[in-house]
Design an enzyme around this catalytic site. Structure first.
Site, mmCIF file in Angstrom:
data_model
loop_
_atom_site.group_PDB
_atom_site.id
_atom_site.type_symbol
_atom_site.label_atom_id
_atom_site.label_comp_id
_atom_site.label_asym_id
_atom_site.label_seq_id
_atom_site.Cartn_x
_atom_site.Cartn_y
_atom_site.Cartn_z
ATOM 1 N N ASP A 1 0.849 -1.196 0.000
ATOM 2 C CA ASP A 1 0.000 0.000 0.000
ATOM 3 C C ASP A 1 0.884 1.246 0.000
ATOM 4 O O ASP A 1 1.857 1.332 0.759
ATOM 5 C CB ASP A 1 -0.876 -0.026 1.258
ATOM 6 C CG ASP A 1 -1.883 1.103 1.287
ATOM 7 O OD1 ASP A 1 -3.075 0.832 1.044
ATOM 8 O OD2 ASP A 1 -1.482 2.258 1.546
ATOM 9 N N ASN B 1 -2.549 13.201 -3.794
ATOM 10 C CA ASN B 1 -3.742 13.747 -4.458
ATOM 11 C C ASN B 1 -4.034 15.163 -3.984
ATOM 12 O O ASN B 1 -4.285 16.064 -4.790
ATOM 13 C CB ASN B 1 -4.967 12.873 -4.146
ATOM 14 C CG ASN B 1 -5.033 11.637 -5.032
ATOM 15 O OD1 ASN B 1 -4.522 11.642 -6.145
ATOM 16 N ND2 ASN B 1 -5.656 10.593 -4.538
ATOM 17 N N HIS C 1 -5.364 14.837 -8.520
ATOM 18 C CA HIS C 1 -5.746 13.451 -8.768
ATOM 19 C C HIS C 1 -5.008 12.858 -9.974
ATOM 20 O O HIS C 1 -4.647 11.687 -9.997
ATOM 21 C CB HIS C 1 -7.262 13.411 -8.984
ATOM 22 C CG HIS C 1 -7.880 12.113 -8.636
ATOM 23 N ND1 HIS C 1 -8.076 11.117 -9.551
ATOM 24 C CD2 HIS C 1 -8.343 11.635 -7.448
ATOM 25 C CE1 HIS C 1 -8.632 10.082 -8.949
ATOM 26 N NE2 HIS C 1 -8.819 10.367 -7.673
ATOM 27 N N ASP D 1 -2.815 9.572 -10.238
ATOM 28 C CA ASP D 1 -2.980 8.480 -11.221
ATOM 29 C C ASP D 1 -1.636 8.105 -11.846
ATOM 30 O O ASP D 1 -1.337 6.926 -12.050
ATOM 31 C CB ASP D 1 -3.941 8.914 -12.340
ATOM 32 C CG ASP D 1 -5.389 8.898 -11.879
ATOM 33 O OD1 ASP D 1 -5.646 8.470 -10.731
ATOM 34 O OD2 ASP D 1 -6.261 9.315 -12.658
ATOM 35 N N GLU E 1 -5.129 2.262 -3.731
ATOM 36 C CA GLU E 1 -3.659 2.340 -3.826
ATOM 37 C C GLU E 1 -3.048 1.142 -3.124
ATOM 38 O O GLU E 1 -1.976 1.221 -2.538
ATOM 39 C CB GLU E 1 -3.108 3.666 -3.257
ATOM 40 C CG GLU E 1 -4.016 4.373 -2.290
ATOM 41 C CD GLU E 1 -4.010 3.767 -0.896
ATOM 42 O OE1 GLU E 1 -4.903 2.925 -0.648
ATOM 43 O OE2 GLU E 1 -3.143 4.109 -0.084
#
Ligand code: GH3
Ligand code: MG
Length: 314
Positions: free
Chosen positions: A177, A185, A190, A194, A220
């Site tokens: 993770d 973010n 965002h 990505d 994530e």
């Protein structure tokens, strides 16, 4: 388009070859039935074939029967050439799997339109296969990272559990993770987030062996299944993954971003014979939680619960 002409009569074969080449086909020829069958069952076979009914080696109708029984993935369009005019023979040919037939002697225009129909069927079949491949990819993979999706990676885990139960051996799962990803973010947007997810996926893939699996388990969070890798091997691999993410900033349109990842490792023996996939996932998840609690950017290995030989600490 490539086309096979299977005709044992040399003069007729040569005429056909010349005509079809003139119409723009790439022609392959077979002088008897067994050669034709070999070509059609081989790799990268022509998709369109004109087969004489009566040939030494194997009759055209038998080739049709076999090709339909073998069901190659790409459709073969088969045209039988026959001098037989008896209706029951033609019915037999079509039932054997021929798509069409021509009775010798035939007019060239007749041949031309039959071939055109065959090409249309083959092109439609190609489009269908391509659409199916796209759907298959969408159903099994995550659109953003290209990794397997959650269902697919859980399926890989179930298969590996079944394999180990049957054949013995061991495997490891890793739950990974990204750390403080929400901040990426919040600070950079965002889209930059990505990009980080995509780069993370690429870096992980680069470090994995071809028979390892990795999927996007959640936002994530990533799940890996590593066959035949336990104990020291798994710990070392997880450490390489951690370093692979942390050691180099990731290029994004918002600039180079430093990212780290925490990993929880659990080998199959940890929960041997107990809760199967669920138990293993929980063990990896708990280890990940430990890694987060102990400061992130680190690897933690699940403790063995009631397992006689602990594969995590060999
Ligand atoms: P921790 O170190 O404890 O894991 O903290 P974290 O910030 O990584 O975890 P948290 O669960 O608070 O936040 C995860 C964030 O991941 C929130 C969510 O918006 C983001 N996220 C999930 N999926 C995507 C995605 O597809 N793209 C982007 N850009 N962000 C995503
Ligand atoms: Mg996170």
């Amino acid at each position: 388009m490539r086309i096979l002409i299977a005709e044992d009569e040399p003069a007729f074969r040569q005429i056909l070859e010349k005509i079809l080449t003139g119409w723009g086909y790439e022609v392959q020829v077979a002088e008897d039935g067994s050669a034709a069958y070999r070509i059609l069952s081989g790799e990268d076979a022509p998709r369109l074939a004109i087969l004489d009914w009566k040939m030494p080696g194997m009759e055209g109708v038998e080739i049709c029967r076999r090709m339909r029984a073998e069901k190659p993935e790409h459709y073969l369009y088969l045209i039988l050439l026959t001098s037989q005019q008896r209706e029951e023979d033609l019915v037999q040919g079509m039932e054997a799997g021929a798509d069409d037939y021509l009775i010798k002697p035939f007019r060239l225009n007749e041949l031309r339109v039959r071939l055109r129909a065959g090409r249309r069927i083959i092109e439609l079949n190609e489009e269908l296969l391509a659409a199916r491949a796209v759907l298959q990819e969408k159903a099994t993979h995550d659109a953003l990272t290209g990794l397997e999706n959650r269902e697919e990676i859980l399926d890989a885990l179930d298969k590996e559990l079944a394999r180990v139960e049957r054949d013995g051996g061991c495997f490891t799962i890793i739950m990974a993770d990204l750390d403080h990803f929400k901040q990426v973010n919040d600070t950079h947007g965002h889209l930059a987030g990505d990009e980080v997810l995509r780069t993370t996926a690429q870096r992980m893939l680069r470090l994995m062996r071809p028979y390892d699996s990795v999927g996007r388990y959640g936002g994530e969070e990533f799940l890996m299944v590593l066959p035949e890798c336990c104990g020291g091997c798994a710990r070392a691999f997880a450490e390489r993954l951690r370093a692979g993410i942390a050691d180099r900033p990731m290029d994004t349109t918002e600039g180079a971003l430093k990212v780290t990842m925490s990993l929880g490792v659990a080998a199959s023996g940890v929960v041997a014979g107990r809760d199967g996939a669920r138990g293993l996932l929980k063990a990896a998840d708990d280890a990940l939680y430990q890694a987060k609690a102990k400061g992130r950017n680190r690897v933690e290995v699940a403790e063995c619960i009631g397992s006689r030989s602990c594969p995590n600490h060999d």
